[in-house]
Design an enzyme around this catalytic site. Structure first.
Site, PDB file in Angstrom:
ATOM      1  N   ASP A  91       2.682   2.746   7.737  1.00 32.76           N
ATOM      2  CA  ASP A  91       1.228   2.006   7.757  1.00 32.76           C
ATOM      3  C   ASP A  91       1.429   0.738   6.931  1.00 32.76           C
ATOM      4  OD1 ASP A  91      -1.197   1.492   7.424  1.00 32.76           O
ATOM      5  OD2 ASP A  91      -2.055   3.355   6.672  1.00 32.76           O
ATOM      6  N   LYS A 121       2.034   4.787  -0.945  1.00 26.03           N
ATOM      7  CA  LYS A 121       1.333   5.912  -1.766  1.00 26.03           C
ATOM      8  C   LYS A 121       1.906   7.311  -0.828  1.00 26.03           C
ATOM      9  CE  LYS A 121      -2.688   5.110   1.079  1.00 26.03           C
ATOM     10  NZ  LYS A 121      -4.112   4.624   1.438  1.00 26.03           N
ATOM     11  N   THR A 158      -4.542   1.016  -2.441  1.00 29.48           N
ATOM     12  CA  THR A 158      -5.071   2.158  -3.051  1.00 29.48           C
ATOM     13  C   THR A 158      -5.239   2.149  -4.649  1.00 29.48           C
ATOM     14  OG1 THR A 158      -4.233   3.337  -1.046  1.00 29.48           O
ATOM     15  CG2 THR A 158      -4.987   4.610  -3.030  1.00 29.48           C
ATOM     16  N   ASP A 165       0.811  -1.142  -0.185  1.00 31.40           N
ATOM     17  CA  ASP A 165       0.079  -0.226  -0.031  1.00 31.40           C
ATOM     18  C   ASP A 165       0.784   1.058   0.002  1.00 31.40           C
ATOM     19  OD1 ASP A 165      -2.517   1.399  -0.031  1.00 31.40           O
ATOM     20  OD2 ASP A 165      -2.644   1.316   1.839  1.00 31.40           O
ATOM     21  N   ASN A 188       1.470   7.498   2.896  1.00 24.59           N
ATOM     22  CA  ASN A 188       2.330   6.340   3.823  1.00 24.59           C
ATOM     23  C   ASN A 188       3.833   6.689   3.543  1.00 24.59           C
ATOM     24  OD1 ASN A 188       0.003   5.225   4.649  1.00 24.59           O
ATOM     25  ND2 ASN A 188      -0.113   3.497   3.133  1.00 24.59           N
TER      26      ASN A 188
END
Length: 394
Positions: free
Chosen positions: A219, A200, A238, A198, A203
């Site tokens: 995260d 992005k 995401t 994840d 994070n």
């Protein structure tokens, strides 16, 4: 003295260059009442120096005793679907921390079942505890009560997202410094058999408000610890940053650590250009079709200021076939990142961070020459005094 025998704390401005409470100027010779968690700044509204804690306000009892014994919980820094992140202070040292509070009820609903949600949080804790890298967020503590409380080091600069949102773009040398650190962090994860899944801008956290600073990956709620040959088939992450094989793999072939390299490519694209490569804005083509075909939106005039080497690295990360996509090691060896000045800058930032940590450690060591208070007599006064002064915001 206030109504009903209560007390009101106020601040009076005697400064020549301005005192601010919650970003508002008090004004020379004027007073302003202070409420719990008021932020006091000097000279400039953003130059925060103190947080005021009203010790008569009981806003701590909502938290589990084990947490309260070690930390004071302050204002909310951010919130999401399953909880929030609050500023905290270690009682013993007065150091600031971030306290991530995950609502078990909301998390269970979003994870479609209590057992799985418990496993996810425990996975995040398990992952964080075993990691030790300067570009990965460090966990300080964990409390499992009515909700989950994860105590993490505080990153004063906030999220990378806030620096690129709204078509803002970073200078190329800044992109290079940040991206180099991201690659080092993800390479370390992969070497330890962990896929983040994840990645992005939300994070990626920054250590300070300065443009050149340390970044840290955070995260790990979606992460997986991999065995030698395991592939994952769960759709998570995401959508804008998801690799093509994730979107195509539900119930079929699965995917591996190359998914993180795709996400890194998307992040680099956004940092360099100020806009995402894949978006449903002004197009009839679905996000899934854009990603699985690898057809990103290229605006020549935006990219005119970006070097050929930087663009080449983006292109080699945003490759649909995961086997042909650059690995973290290959990306680190790319010509764009062979920049000794940038690498020296990173080493200098690390050395500065180590020095600050060493200084803070010395400052919190108890003095051996201090008189020991009589039993039970001075401890309460000392504790209250510490609460009052520990709120200094560096």
């Amino acid at each position: 003295m206030g109504p009903k025998n209560s007390y009101i704390a106020y601040i009076e401005d005697h400064s020549g260059n301005g005192t601010f409470v919650n970003t508002e100027l008090v004004g020379k010779g004027k007073r302003r009442p202070l409420s719990n968690n008021s932020e006091i700044a000097l000279s400039l509204c953003r130059n925060k120096v103190f947080v005021f804690f009203d010790l008569t306000v009981d806003d701590q009892s909502v938290y589990p005793k084990e947490l309260r014994d070690e930390y004071i919980v302050s204002k909310t820094l951010g919130s999401g679907a399953c909880g929030e992140v609050k500023l905290g202070f270690e009682r013993k040292t007065c150091k600031k921390v971030a306290i991530k509070i995950i609502s078990k009820r909301k998390f269970a609903i979003s994870s479609s079942g209590g057992a799985d949600s418990t496993l996810n949080v425990e996975t995040e804790i398990e992952i964080l505890k075993k990691l030790n890298h300067p570009c990965i967020i460090k966990i300080k503590n964990f409390f499992d009560a009515e909700d989950y409380y994860i105590v993490l080091e505080l990153m004063e600069g906030g999220e990378l997202f806030d620096r690129v949102v709204g078509n803002k773009r970073l200078r190329e040398d800044t992109c290079k410094l940040y991206f180099y650190q991201m690659l080092l962090a993800v390479q370390y994860l992969h070497e330890n058999g962990i896929i983040h899944r994840d990645l992005k801008p939300e994070n990626v956290l920054l250590s300070s408000q300065e443009e050149h600073c340390i970044i840290k990956i955070t995260d790990f709620g979606q992460s997986k610890i991999l065995g030698e040959t395991s592939l994952m088939r769960t759709l998570c992450g995401t959508p804008t940053y998801l690799a093509p094989e994730v979107l195509l793999s539900v119930g079929t072939t699965g995917y591996n650590r190359a998914v993180d390299c795709w996400s890194l490519g998307v992040i680099l694209f956004v940092c360099l250009s100020g806009y995402p490569p894949f978006s449903e804005h002004k197009t009839q083509v679905s996000l899934k079709d854009q990603i699985t075909s690898g057809k990103y939106t290229f605006i020549p005039e935006v990219w005119a200021d970006v070097s050929e080497k930087a663009l080449d690295l983006v292109k080699k990360l945003l490759v649909v076939d995961p086997k042909a996509r650059l690995t973290t090691e290959e990306a680190l060896n790319h010509p764009w990142l062979q920049d000794e000045d940038m690498k020296k800058k990173f080493q200098d930032l690390l050395a500065e961070e180590d020095k600050l940590m060493a200084i803070s450690q010395v400052l919190i060591e108890p003095s051996t020459s201090r008189k020991r208070p009589l039993e039970g007599e001075a401890e309460d006064a000392e504790s209250t005094k510490r609460l009052a002064i520990c709120t200094a915001m560096s």
